[in-house]
Design a protein around this motif. Sequence first.
Motif, PDB file in Angstrom:
ATOM      1  N   PRO A  54       0.794  -1.230   0.000  1.00 12.18           N
ATOM      2  CA  PRO A  54       0.000   0.000   0.000  1.00 12.18           C
ATOM      3  C   PRO A  54       0.827   1.281   0.000  1.00 12.18           C
ATOM      4  O   PRO A  54       0.388   2.296  -0.498  1.00 12.18           O
ATOM      5  N   GLY A  55       2.041   1.230   0.532  1.00 12.46           N
ATOM      6  CA  GLY A  55       2.855   2.432   0.621  1.00 12.46           C
ATOM      7  C   GLY A  55       3.816   2.589  -0.540  1.00 12.46           C
ATOM      8  O   GLY A  55       4.104   1.647  -1.280  1.00 12.46           O
ATOM      9  N   GLU A  86       5.263   4.165  -6.865  1.00 14.81           N
ATOM     10  CA  GLU A  86       4.110   4.610  -6.097  1.00 14.81           C
ATOM     11  C   GLU A  86       3.474   3.436  -5.370  1.00 14.81           C
ATOM     12  O   GLU A  86       3.588   2.288  -5.800  1.00 14.81           O
ATOM     13  N   GLY A  87       2.778   3.719  -4.289  1.00 17.47           N
ATOM     14  CA  GLY A  87       2.084   2.678  -3.546  1.00 17.47           C
ATOM     15  C   GLY A  87       1.017   2.011  -4.390  1.00 17.47           C
ATOM     16  O   GLY A  87       0.384   2.649  -5.228  1.00 17.47           O
ATOM     17  N   GLY A  88       0.843   0.715  -4.205  1.00 19.39           N
ATOM     18  CA  GLY A  88      -0.194  -0.023  -4.910  1.00 19.39           C
ATOM     19  C   GLY A  88       0.181  -0.470  -6.308  1.00 19.39           C
ATOM     20  O   GLY A  88      -0.629  -1.099  -6.988  1.00 19.39           O
ATOM     21  N   ALA A 110      -0.501   5.072   4.094  1.00 15.83           N
ATOM     22  CA  ALA A 110      -1.174   3.792   3.884  1.00 15.83           C
ATOM     23  C   ALA A 110      -1.679   3.214   5.195  1.00 15.83           C
ATOM     24  O   ALA A 110      -2.798   2.714   5.280  1.00 15.83           O
ATOM     25  N   VAL A 111      -0.876   3.277   6.257  1.00 12.99           N
ATOM     26  CA  VAL A 111      -1.275   2.745   7.556  1.00 12.99           C
ATOM     27  C   VAL A 111      -2.439   3.549   8.112  1.00 12.99           C
ATOM     28  O   VAL A 111      -3.416   2.994   8.607  1.00 12.99           O
ATOM     29  N   GLY A 126       2.497  -3.153  13.021  1.00 13.71           N
ATOM     30  CA  GLY A 126       2.928  -2.868  11.659  1.00 13.71           C
ATOM     31  C   GLY A 126       1.952  -3.445  10.657  1.00 13.71           C
ATOM     32  O   GLY A 126       1.002  -4.124  11.012  1.00 13.71           O
ATOM     33  N   SER A 127       2.212  -3.179   9.384  1.00 15.54           N
ATOM     34  CA  SER A 127       1.313  -3.669   8.353  1.00 15.54           C
ATOM     35  C   SER A 127       2.007  -4.582   7.359  1.00 15.54           C
ATOM     36  O   SER A 127       1.405  -4.998   6.396  1.00 15.54           O
ATOM     37  N   HIS A 128       3.284  -4.870   7.588  1.00 14.06           N
ATOM     38  CA  HIS A 128       4.013  -5.691   6.630  1.00 14.06           C
ATOM     39  C   HIS A 128       4.893  -6.669   7.391  1.00 14.06           C
ATOM     40  O   HIS A 128       5.577  -6.292   8.310  1.00 14.06           O
TER      41      HIS A 128
END
Length: 136
Positions: A54-55, A86-88, A110-111, A126-128
Amino acid sequence: MALHHAHPGEIVDLGPKGSGLGQAKTTAIIKTDHFEAVRLIVHAGSEIRQHKVPGEITLHCLEGHVELGVDPIPIVLKANEWVYLEGGVPHSIKAIMDSSLLLTIFLGHAVAHEKARHGFQTSSEGSHHDANCTRR
């Protein structure tokens, strides 16, 4: 056992692995709510399948030679070259030769977006997560 992450002010050696690159493994450097840094090791002939995060990300090829599978044209990245995505953006990474890269993922926006979407306020989670990361 928890992975060691760098602390503020801690110096991290990103010098070439040289002859040790063939036995090297990916290592997490730092992970916060806002960004993540990883020394990514990709061995010759191997590929990280297409995925997206996402980031926004940057990849700095420290040594070696990789091909980033991005549309419309793949990006060739060699030692001492850097790229921003870019994110995504869907991408894959194929190692032409044993390679070491500094991967930075900027998660701040993103978070915050994900937490808002799921109704969370603030958190240190965290997200990853990369199960293949090893201790530095």
